[in-house]
Write an enzyme that holds these catalytic residues in place. Sequence first.
Site, PDB file in Angstrom:
ATOM      1  N   ASP A  87       0.807  -1.216   0.000  1.00 18.28           N
ATOM      2  CA  ASP A  87       0.000   0.000   0.000  1.00 18.28           C
ATOM      3  C   ASP A  87       0.841   1.268   0.000  1.00 18.28           C
ATOM      4  O   ASP A  87       0.332   2.362  -0.228  1.00 18.28           O
ATOM      5  CB  ASP A  87      -0.839   0.041   1.288  1.00 18.28           C
ATOM      6  CG  ASP A  87      -2.213  -0.541   1.091  1.00 18.28           C
ATOM      7  OD1 ASP A  87      -2.685  -0.560  -0.052  1.00 18.28           O
ATOM      8  OD2 ASP A  87      -2.805  -0.975   2.088  1.00 18.28           O
TER       9      ASP A  87
HETATM   10  C1  GLC Z   1      -0.618   2.742   5.937  1.00 17.51           C
HETATM   11  C2  GLC Z   1       0.117   1.536   6.475  1.00 17.51           C
HETATM   12  C3  GLC Z   1      -0.034   0.365   5.596  1.00 17.51           C
HETATM   13  C4  GLC Z   1      -1.476   0.172   5.302  1.00 17.51           C
HETATM   14  C5  GLC Z   1      -2.053   1.452   4.695  1.00 17.51           C
HETATM   15  C6  GLC Z   1      -3.488   1.307   4.290  1.00 17.51           C
HETATM   16  O1  GLC Z   1      -0.037   3.171   4.782  1.00 17.51           O
HETATM   17  O2  GLC Z   1       1.464   1.799   6.637  1.00 17.51           O
HETATM   18  O3  GLC Z   1       0.525  -0.754   6.203  1.00 17.51           O
HETATM   19  O4  GLC Z   1      -1.623  -0.895   4.437  1.00 17.51           O
HETATM   20  O5  GLC Z   1      -1.929   2.460   5.601  1.00 17.51           O
HETATM   21  O6  GLC Z   1      -4.376   1.805   5.200  1.00 17.51           O
HETATM   22  C1  GLC Z   2      -1.428  -3.637   5.498  1.00 21.77           C
HETATM   23  C2  GLC Z   2      -2.674  -3.689   4.644  1.00 21.77           C
HETATM   24  C3  GLC Z   2      -2.506  -4.620   3.469  1.00 21.77           C
HETATM   25  C4  GLC Z   2      -1.249  -4.326   2.723  1.00 21.77           C
HETATM   26  C5  GLC Z   2      -0.044  -4.294   3.651  1.00 21.77           C
HETATM   27  C6  GLC Z   2       1.212  -3.865   2.951  1.00 21.77           C
HETATM   28  O1  GLC Z   2      -1.288  -4.830   6.187  1.00 21.77           O
HETATM   29  O2  GLC Z   2      -3.779  -4.088   5.392  1.00 21.77           O
HETATM   30  O3  GLC Z   2      -3.610  -4.530   2.594  1.00 21.77           O
HETATM   31  O4  GLC Z   2      -1.102  -5.285   1.719  1.00 21.77           O
HETATM   32  O5  GLC Z   2      -0.289  -3.408   4.710  1.00 21.77           O
HETATM   33  O6  GLC Z   2       1.205  -2.514   2.640  1.00 21.77           O
END
Ligand code: GLC
Ligand code: GLC
Length: 814
Positions: A487
């Site tokens: 993400d």
């Molecule tokens: C923030 C977190 C990440 C998560 C994203 C989506 O970027 O660091 O881990 O997946 O939020 O909400």
């Molecule tokens: C968080 C989010 C997931 C994402 C991950 C890596 O765990 O929930 O959707 O893939 O971060 O960014």
Amino acid sequence: MQFGHFDDEKREYVITQPDTPLPWINYLGCQAYFGLISNTAGGYSFYRDARLRRITRYRYNNAPFDFGGRYLYLRDDDAGEFWSPSWQPTRHKVENYSCRHGMGYTIIGSTYKGIEAHTRYFVPMDENLEIWQLTVTNRRATPAALSVFSSVEFCLWDAQDDSTNFQRNFSIGQVEIDDGVIYHKTEYRERRDHFAYFACSDELAGFDTQRDVFLGPYRGWDNPAVVERGAAANSVAHGWAPIGSHHVRLALQPGQSRQIIFILGYHENPKDQKFDPPDSQIVNKKTVKPVIARYRDSANVDAAFEALRAYWEGLLGICHVETPDPHTDRMVNIWNAYQCMATFNMSRSASFYESGIGRGLGFRDSNQDLLGFVQMVPSRARERILDLAATQLPSGGAYHQYQPLTKRGNNDVGGNFNDDPHWLIVGVAAYLKETGDWSILDEPVPYDNQPGSEQPLYEHLQRSFHYTLERLGPHGLPLIGRADWNDCLNLNCFSDTPGQSFQTTTNKEGKVAESVFIAGLFVLAGEELAAIARHRGLEEEATSYLAQTAKMESTVREHGWDGEWFLRAYDAFGHKVGSKECEEGKIFIETQGFCVLAGIGLKDGWARLALDSVRKHLATEHGIVLQQPAYSRYYLNLGEISSYPPGYKENAGIFCHNNPWVIIAETRVGNGDAAHDYYRRINPSAREAIGEVHRCEPYVYPQMIAGRDAPTFGEAKNSWLTGTAAWNYYAITQWILGIRPAYDGLEIEPVIPKNWAGFKVTRLFRGVTYRIEARRVGEGNAVALVVDGVPIAGKTVPPPAPGRTEVAVKVSLG
Ligand code: GLC
Ligand code: GLC
């Protein structure tokens, strides 16, 4: 250093010191009514949706962190002294403190000046309520005159509004008190048809429902005026902050025990039967009163607890393993399976690190969660798949998240995370393999929940696949969109304004940045889709899917390989990400794990090379970090990943979620030693002994462990709600132990460490119990199967003759 110990027989973790480094929590409820409970009784409850149906209030980022919860106070009425058996909120120096977190229940207790008290908290199956079963025993040589005070603080339902909209909320709170039961009915007078209630099994000496009366001015929960005084004020909340508190007096002879039951529940009435009498404003309690009456009786409470135990006994019996490693057994047989239930229920919505306000259920997350959950309650997995598919967009893309109560896609976040649609194929494939229920593919499912747009689920999978084919970039690799699995790799974001969301800000057209990760995922999902198509007799379609995945594989070989490892992406300028040419972030874990897991590079040795590079550049004693070198500054072209200080989260943290991809990849190249070694490094049970470093719960996986670039290397964060649960369960059971549901039967292909003599697994699969015993006969991974005494060819145990429910499988490995 440890803060407690495992009790495997009871399937409990026993915390023996209340001030753990962080709140160590548990979940109550596994169907519709849920609660979070910390080891000092902190936490909150909700019905289905942590944001929209919040029952009790919780203040975020409080100090102490888990403050606010299900607190009981005991008062010695002779001495005029009071304390809490759960240590918080009064924090008296109690003796024999223990918190036993078990499967769907938590028992917290202690002794203070000869008065022993413990409370069992749980949610009975099929009920929308929680029980607090308090037992108080007088261990003194003299009689004790005691008072018990309960306390909850009601949330005015919408947790977001509740914590922001005070000009309104301080005037709307309403309660009713009837037969000693406190009913919280804020907004019931208008559009709500639900209320909460808080009941007690005993006769009351009094009650309170107005927070400021109970606490007194300028006092906190550690020192309520009513408790100090030893007499409830019988306050009735009109506006301000409605709470629930019962006051019960107890006279205990030496050695005598008493049980008091508190019931906190949620109830709905039909819209046309809200009031009783109908033209009044009084809550109709006709259907809730029998429920309350049932649980005021301790025999019924005990029976409900036994039913909960039996439920978990059944669930945990579906897959039971005996290996040479106690940490493996404990996680697979108890805690990892249990955590998979929590991630299935919550996705990433409500934990002590996910507020329950911000995120609903993630499309990508929930589909992956199925990998660890399908075998437990397949009917719920089926329902979830159909709900998720209904939030898919006509383009084949998907809303990134949806709200569990409304089941509608979340417009605030929207879509365009280009990996999302493929996870639906992965989730459906896992369901089909586990259940053999092909009928799900013919279920009509709408797009974007629009009535009239229904198409068979199978068509949704086709659109998922085509979504990527219609979005290829300059190298023929999938365009990344807002992000892929990571993400925080936001290649089209280019945000230079503080506070903008990295996930929803898009400053580039998105026609250049490509993801090698999605390419790997596309190959994996495409091969599953081909197998599914073939099963439906669509031979030509299957062939065309395989042609597309083969083409993608060769594109990865041509444009996605960096010499010793797989590239990660191309940015919006077409520059490489995750290449030796980069200044920082030269190698990423995702593509090494996922491309190999998808089978790319297995034949030509590239897979082995990529995994050797992981070992060389990314593996640490606390797990495998996400990339190296960590980004030491903010890169406008990379987005959120470079916003984190080095070693945390996606910037070179040990993001546990993708460690199992490497574990599975190692099994794919036949290296059981490496696979299990990586598994052990992040196994929380194996890390229990370094509790002062790890700091999170030793019974569940955290999302992240600080990487070697961080000053707190080895420190875990964000426990409970993480894809790590499902993926690690899947990796250990299906790839290391190799007991793998397949479309046509149970496939068995273990890749275990060389020094394991063997292992046993009992696996309930499609109504048949397979008793599997694997023995090493040599150092390799060749598999020979003997099924019910008869050697069979290949590695798939076919379904037994109808009516047979037990199968014995002997596996020779060498
Ligand atoms: C923030 C977190 C990440 C998560 C994203 C989506 O970027 O660091 O881990 O997946 O939020 O909400
Ligand atoms: C968080 C989010 C997931 C994402 C991950 C890596 O765990 O929930 O959707 O893939 O971060 O960014």
